[in-house]
Motif scaffolding. Sequence first.
Motif, mmCIF file in Angstrom:
data_model
loop_
_atom_site.group_PDB
_atom_site.id
_atom_site.type_symbol
_atom_site.label_atom_id
_atom_site.label_comp_id
_atom_site.label_asym_id
_atom_site.label_seq_id
_atom_site.Cartn_x
_atom_site.Cartn_y
_atom_site.Cartn_z
ATOM 1 N N GLY A 108 9.369 6.814 -1.775
ATOM 2 C CA GLY A 108 10.608 7.528 -1.500
ATOM 3 C C GLY A 108 10.543 8.180 -0.119
ATOM 4 N N PHE A 109 11.667 8.758 0.291
ATOM 5 C CA PHE A 109 11.789 9.313 1.661
ATOM 6 C C PHE A 109 11.046 10.654 1.703
ATOM 7 C CE2 PHE A 109 14.911 10.978 5.047
ATOM 8 C CZ PHE A 109 14.135 10.438 6.081
ATOM 9 N N THR A 110 9.877 10.636 2.326
ATOM 10 C CA THR A 110 8.916 11.732 2.211
ATOM 11 C C THR A 110 8.671 12.376 3.575
ATOM 12 O OG1 THR A 110 7.870 10.522 0.397
ATOM 13 C CG2 THR A 110 6.569 12.258 1.434
ATOM 14 N N ALA A 126 -2.364 2.999 4.657
ATOM 15 C CA ALA A 126 -2.218 3.159 6.112
ATOM 16 C C ALA A 126 -1.077 2.293 6.640
ATOM 17 C CB ALA A 126 -3.514 2.789 6.824
ATOM 18 N N ALA A 127 -0.281 2.861 7.508
ATOM 19 C CA ALA A 127 0.817 2.102 8.121
ATOM 20 C C ALA A 127 1.324 2.844 9.346
ATOM 21 C CB ALA A 127 1.964 1.906 7.125
ATOM 22 N N ILE A 128 2.038 2.098 10.192
ATOM 23 C CA ILE A 128 2.714 2.689 11.350
ATOM 24 C C ILE A 128 4.165 2.182 11.360
ATOM 25 C CG2 ILE A 128 0.636 2.916 12.766
ATOM 26 C CD1 ILE A 128 1.509 0.308 14.221
ATOM 27 N N MET A 146 1.061 0.319 -0.512
ATOM 28 C CA MET A 146 2.173 1.241 -0.264
ATOM 29 C C MET A 146 3.213 0.542 0.598
ATOM 30 S SD MET A 146 1.967 3.827 -2.033
ATOM 31 C CE MET A 146 2.750 5.319 -1.473
ATOM 32 N N SER A 147 4.333 0.276 -0.022
ATOM 33 C CA SER A 147 5.424 -0.433 0.626
ATOM 34 C C SER A 147 6.578 0.555 0.825
ATOM 35 C CB SER A 147 5.827 -1.631 -0.244
ATOM 36 O OG SER A 147 6.832 -2.369 0.385
ATOM 37 N N ASP A 187 4.543 12.736 9.139
ATOM 38 C CA ASP A 187 4.576 12.357 10.558
ATOM 39 C C ASP A 187 5.353 11.072 10.782
ATOM 40 O OD1 ASP A 187 3.343 14.280 12.046
ATOM 41 O OD2 ASP A 187 1.320 13.442 11.811
ATOM 42 N N THR A 199 -1.071 -3.832 11.561
ATOM 43 C CA THR A 199 -1.510 -2.715 10.704
ATOM 44 C C THR A 199 -0.962 -2.828 9.284
ATOM 45 O OG1 THR A 199 -1.632 -1.237 12.620
ATOM 46 C CG2 THR A 199 -1.482 -0.195 10.448
ATOM 47 N N VAL A 233 -7.936 -0.152 10.069
ATOM 48 C CA VAL A 233 -7.541 -1.368 9.343
ATOM 49 C C VAL A 233 -7.207 -2.521 10.284
ATOM 50 C CG1 VAL A 233 -6.698 0.017 7.395
ATOM 51 C CG2 VAL A 233 -5.070 -0.822 9.113
ATOM 52 N N ASN A 293 8.095 9.972 9.815
ATOM 53 C CA ASN A 293 9.530 10.088 10.078
ATOM 54 C C ASN A 293 9.870 11.442 10.702
ATOM 55 O OD1 ASN A 293 9.393 11.857 7.867
ATOM 56 N ND2 ASN A 293 9.800 10.196 6.426
ATOM 57 N N GLY A 327 -0.593 13.205 5.260
ATOM 58 C CA GLY A 327 0.612 12.658 4.633
ATOM 59 C C GLY A 327 0.403 12.251 3.183
HETATM 60 P P1 NAP Z 1 1.736 9.155 7.984
HETATM 61 O O1 NAP Z 1 1.777 10.600 7.640
HETATM 62 O O2 NAP Z 1 2.143 8.725 9.345
HETATM 63 O O3 NAP Z 1 0.264 8.621 7.662
HETATM 64 C C1 NAP Z 1 -0.091 7.304 7.977
HETATM 65 C C2 NAP Z 1 -1.587 7.180 7.818
HETATM 66 O O4 NAP Z 1 -1.954 5.844 8.198
HETATM 67 C C3 NAP Z 1 -2.368 8.129 8.738
HETATM 68 O O5 NAP Z 1 -3.494 8.600 8.055
HETATM 69 C C4 NAP Z 1 -2.777 7.222 9.886
HETATM 70 O O6 NAP Z 1 -3.961 7.646 10.544
HETATM 71 C C5 NAP Z 1 -3.047 5.940 9.100
HETATM 72 N N1 NAP Z 1 -3.169 4.771 9.951
HETATM 73 C C6 NAP Z 1 -2.248 4.210 10.775
HETATM 74 N N2 NAP Z 1 -2.773 3.156 11.410
HETATM 75 C C7 NAP Z 1 -4.048 3.024 10.965
HETATM 76 C C8 NAP Z 1 -5.103 2.123 11.237
HETATM 77 N N3 NAP Z 1 -4.965 1.128 12.121
HETATM 78 N N4 NAP Z 1 -6.275 2.265 10.572
HETATM 79 C C9 NAP Z 1 -6.430 3.280 9.694
HETATM 80 N N5 NAP Z 1 -5.485 4.187 9.401
HETATM 81 C C10 NAP Z 1 -4.306 4.052 10.048
HETATM 82 O O7 NAP Z 1 2.647 8.285 6.995
HETATM 83 P P2 NAP Z 1 3.045 8.472 5.451
HETATM 84 O O8 NAP Z 1 4.478 8.817 5.415
HETATM 85 O O9 NAP Z 1 2.073 9.329 4.750
HETATM 86 O O10 NAP Z 1 2.969 6.948 4.954
HETATM 87 C C11 NAP Z 1 2.042 6.509 3.986
HETATM 88 C C12 NAP Z 1 2.537 5.179 3.445
HETATM 89 O O11 NAP Z 1 3.788 5.343 2.764
HETATM 90 C C13 NAP Z 1 2.791 4.127 4.527
HETATM 91 O O12 NAP Z 1 2.402 2.857 4.042
HETATM 92 C C14 NAP Z 1 4.296 4.184 4.712
HETATM 93 O O13 NAP Z 1 4.832 2.973 5.229
HETATM 94 C C15 NAP Z 1 4.731 4.427 3.282
HETATM 95 N N6 NAP Z 1 6.080 4.989 3.173
HETATM 96 C C16 NAP Z 1 6.355 6.230 3.664
HETATM 97 C C17 NAP Z 1 7.644 6.741 3.521
HETATM 98 C C18 NAP Z 1 8.015 8.098 4.034
HETATM 99 O O14 NAP Z 1 9.197 8.474 3.878
HETATM 100 N N7 NAP Z 1 7.081 8.872 4.593
HETATM 101 C C19 NAP Z 1 8.629 5.990 2.877
HETATM 102 C C20 NAP Z 1 8.317 4.735 2.393
HETATM 103 C C21 NAP Z 1 7.034 4.249 2.535
HETATM 104 P P3 NAP Z 1 -3.917 8.473 11.942
HETATM 105 O O15 NAP Z 1 -3.805 9.919 11.576
HETATM 106 O O16 NAP Z 1 -5.243 8.111 12.567
HETATM 107 O O17 NAP Z 1 -2.745 7.966 12.731
#
Ligand code: NAP
Length: 241
Positions: free
Chosen positions: A195-197, A89-91, A140-141, A200, A113, A62, A202, A15
Amino acid sequence: MSGRTIALVTGANKGIGYEIAAGLGSLGWRVGVGARDQQRRENAVAKLRAAGVDAFGVPLDVDDDASVAAAAELVADHAGGLDVLVNNAAITGGVPQTPTTLDPATVRAVVETNVIGVVRVTNAMLPMLRSSAAPRIVNMSSSVGSLALHTTPGVDMGPVPTAYLASKTFLNAVTVQYAKELGGTNILINSGCPGFTATDLNGFQGTRTPRQGAAIAIRLATLPDDGPTGGFFDDDGTVPW
Ligand code: NAP
């Protein structure tokens, strides 16, 4: 330290985190790929190295004190210090999450997390960051954590998972408090929204690419010494709290 900038990105195996690692690596930085799953971590490191990035794997959950302490030791031993930490990292905790049906266990897991994990990692890495010439911390918020946007008449943020959005509001408050305490130092700490990316997180519904989502983190990681601290930014500028 070698004189090169050293960064650690949490959740960098896929991601937006992967693209942050790739982007910082393309600047010639050494990049620690923080990831909890060994296979996913090794795959990401191999892919980054194949792309010319000086990446090294950092086993990191984390949520886990011992894992975070071991990660700090590994970075110190392997890289000799740390200049930039990206808490990515976030869930979400799954959907739907309406306030009236929310499982307290989900709230605890998401806060563990997305907020406590950030505090845990940041405080473990701070001794190294304090020794850096230009330390930067990026949290990352998300704009879904903005109370100002949620309470602006006419603004519809959609059906955002309650625990997830509140964890980002909490994280933003934590960012501001770190900035206040670290105000007399050279450490700059800010919240960023990608931004809305499409990731996984979403179900790949997002409209931006992970590389586009990574851009704000890379900008905040490379701020000049007189750059902002304690702020909340996206690609368009300041995000209201
Ligand atoms: P993602 O594809 O789901 O990736 C999340 C990452 O966090 C994965 O590498 C996951 O590892 C890791 N992670 C989760 N729990 C963890 C833990 N306990 N320890 C270590 N690693 C952990 O999500 P993403 O969209 O790239 O999000 C990245 C950041 O951007 C997040 O902070 C999210 O809140 C923020 N964000 C995303 C969006 C969006 O539209 N995508 C919008 C606003 C903000 P695993 O592979 O092991 O699960």
